[in-house]
Design an enzyme around this catalytic site. Structure first.
Site, PDB file in Angstrom:
ATOM      1  N   GLU A   1       0.815  -1.219   0.000  1.00 37.76           N
ATOM      2  CA  GLU A   1       0.000   0.000   0.000  1.00 37.76           C
ATOM      3  C   GLU A   1       0.846   1.266   0.000  1.00 37.76           C
ATOM      4  OE1 GLU A   1      -3.329   0.407  -0.130  1.00 37.76           O
ATOM      5  OE2 GLU A   1      -3.658  -1.748  -0.350  1.00 37.76           O
TER       6      GLU A   1
ATOM      7  N   ASN B   1     -13.841   6.723   8.068  1.00 36.77           N
ATOM      8  CA  ASN B   1     -12.771   5.903   8.652  1.00 36.77           C
ATOM      9  C   ASN B   1     -11.917   6.709   9.627  1.00 36.77           C
ATOM     10  OD1 ASN B   1     -13.219   3.301   7.626  1.00 36.77           O
ATOM     11  ND2 ASN B   1     -12.264   3.828   5.673  1.00 36.77           N
TER      12      ASN B   1
ATOM     13  N   GLU C   1      -1.287   9.580  -0.109  1.00 31.68           N
ATOM     14  CA  GLU C   1      -1.679   8.949  -1.373  1.00 31.68           C
ATOM     15  C   GLU C   1      -1.005   9.667  -2.536  1.00 31.68           C
ATOM     16  OE1 GLU C   1      -5.828   7.989  -3.834  1.00 31.68           O
ATOM     17  OE2 GLU C   1      -5.882   8.759  -1.773  1.00 31.68           O
TER      18      GLU C   1
END
Length: 461
Positions: free
Chosen positions: A314, A361, A323
């Protein structure tokens, strides 16, 4: 929080006593002066000047991973560091010992003596005290902070600052949160001082004040941090209490006997971003004792390998914090949620080891960890322990795209393939993206090899 003069008067008096009451060193120096050893005194003063000069020089470059720094020279002689077993007989109410010791496990910055000394300064152990600025209870947590950090810790059905256990636990969470902010200032070389003293200063004056003044650059024994520190010794006796990261099974890692050692971790991630420290991982694992703590040694190492393999995939081998595709950053705000996206439309993009994303989240992870990640999502990308905690929270508790959390999958027989389903199964498994699956599997095989265990069954999806 500014503490009123009346509230501080007793603590100032105690601080002065701690400094002025003669100890063995004072008596020896007095005897020397009476005997007339002038040259000896001169040499001693010269030596003291040299020590202060050296200490001051070293303090200008604080080690962000320790409590050393400017102000620590004084702290070492004003009540010690607060580490040690709580002297329960010094508490006016012995029933407070259990909640104080429990709360001290919130983070490694704290100890029972630290909390007890601060309570002494704040309220004199008066659980019903109401402060001049709306503070309530034994720990006098600021009202706004208690709203954020207060919980029903005594399980009586209410959250109240006038409940001693609720107040003490909120005190600990607030201190740990301030400590995280102080650590960032130290890491960024924006403050000088030891972490605990600066955290106490932040409690008293606010974190913005610590940032503005640049930390502890001088020693004022009347200041709030040294009032508290002067009382540490009153509440310490015997051997050290276990730290927060040493109270659960997975915190055995620093001794090298756990599922992954620091040397193995370094070998797995040689070019990682400094955020992703081994110490941060170990601290986070202390919050989740079942992680790498379920089953036999082989299964524990398989879980560590599975977690780190998915983490590596990831985050590009732990090289990326945020990201990489910034064009996607604005896509993770679910405006239908009642709490919205207070940190901004683009604030909930992927961050950290498992690239935590979406406002819901961040909200759920923050609630579980006692950290306001909904309003401060950047903490997942700036604080090593928070980054790892957020990743482990997802791993341990969230089903994601699969039928169960990744922890349940790897420990329950679904194998490494089950963890892929939990992380990104809807896009990758069952032929969705065979290349991505194979990348994860290859990393898992590599990491299990480094840990000396077989990968087991069901390694793909």
């Amino acid at each position: 929080m500014a503490v009123g003069k009346l509230r501080k008067a007793a603590a100032v008096n105690d601080a002065q006593k701690a400094i002025t009451q003669p100890n063995a060193t004072h008596i020896v120096l007095a005897a020397i002066s009476l005997i007339g050893f002038g040259p000896v005194i001169a040499m001693a003063l010269l030596l003291l000047i040299v020590i202060i000069a050296i200490t001051g020089s070293a303090a200008s470059q604080p080690d962000p991973n320790s409590s050393s720094g400017a102000g620590d020279f004084a702290s070492a002689y004003i009540g010690g560091d607060g580490k040690g077993t709580l002297a329960e007989d010094k508490l006016p109410d012995k029933s407070l010992a259990a909640p104080i010791k429990k709360a001290a496990k919130e983070c490694d910055l704290l100890s029972p003596a630290v909390l007890a000394a601060q309570i002494d300064v704040e309220s004199g152990f008066d659980a019903k005290k109401v402060g001049p600025n709306g503070e309530k209870g034994i720990s006098q947590v600021p009202a706004e902070a208690f709203t954020k950090f207060g919980k029903d810790d005594d399980d009586n059905g209410t959250v109240s600052a006038l409940d001693a256990e609720d107040s003490i636990s909120a005190q600990a969470r607030y201190l740990c949160s301030l400590g995280d902010e102080v650590q960032k200032l130290l890491d960024d070389k924006k403050a000088i001082g030891d972490k605990l003293t600066l955290t106490l200063l932040a409690w008293d004056k606010g974190i913005d004040h610590v940032r503005e003044v640049g930390g502890i650059k001088g020693i004022d024994l009347r200041s709030y941090p040294f009032q508290v520190r002067s009382l540490f010794a009153n509440y310490v006796t015997g051997e050290p209490e276990p730290s927060a990261s040493a109270t659960s099974g997975s915190a055995k890692l620093p001794a090298g006997s756990g599922p992954v050692t620091e040397a193995q971790f370094d070998e797995m991630f040689p070019g990682r971003n400094p955020l992703y420290s081994y110490a941060g991982l170990v601290a986070a694992m202390g919050k989740f004792p079942d992680f790498a703590g379920t089953g036999d040694d082989t299964l524990r190492k398989q879980e560590v390998a599975a977690f780190l393999a998915n983490v590596s995939h990831e985050s590009g081998g732990l090289k990326y914090v945020d990201e990489a595709n910034t064009a996607n950053w604005g896509h993770y705000c679910d405006a239908s949620r009642s709490y919205g996206c207070p940190a901004g439309q683009t604030a909930y993009h992927g961050r950290g080891p498992l690239q935590l994303s979406w406002n819901y989240n961040y909200q759920a992870a923050g609630d579980a960890l006692g950290i306001d990640l909904l309003h401060e999502p950047d903490k997942v990308g700036t604080d090593a322990s928070v980054a790892w905690q957020a990743a482990l929270w997802f791993w341990m508790t969230q089903s994601g795209a699969g039928p169960m959390p990744a922890h349940a999958a790897i420990t329950g027989g679904a194998g490494f393939g089950g963890t892929i389903r939990s992380i990104n199964g809807s896009l990758e498994c069952n032929g969705g993206n065979a290349g991505q699956v194979q990348s994860r599997v290859s990393l898992y095989r590599t990491f299990t090899g480094k840990l000396g265990v077989e990968p087991g069954e069901n390694i793909s999806c």
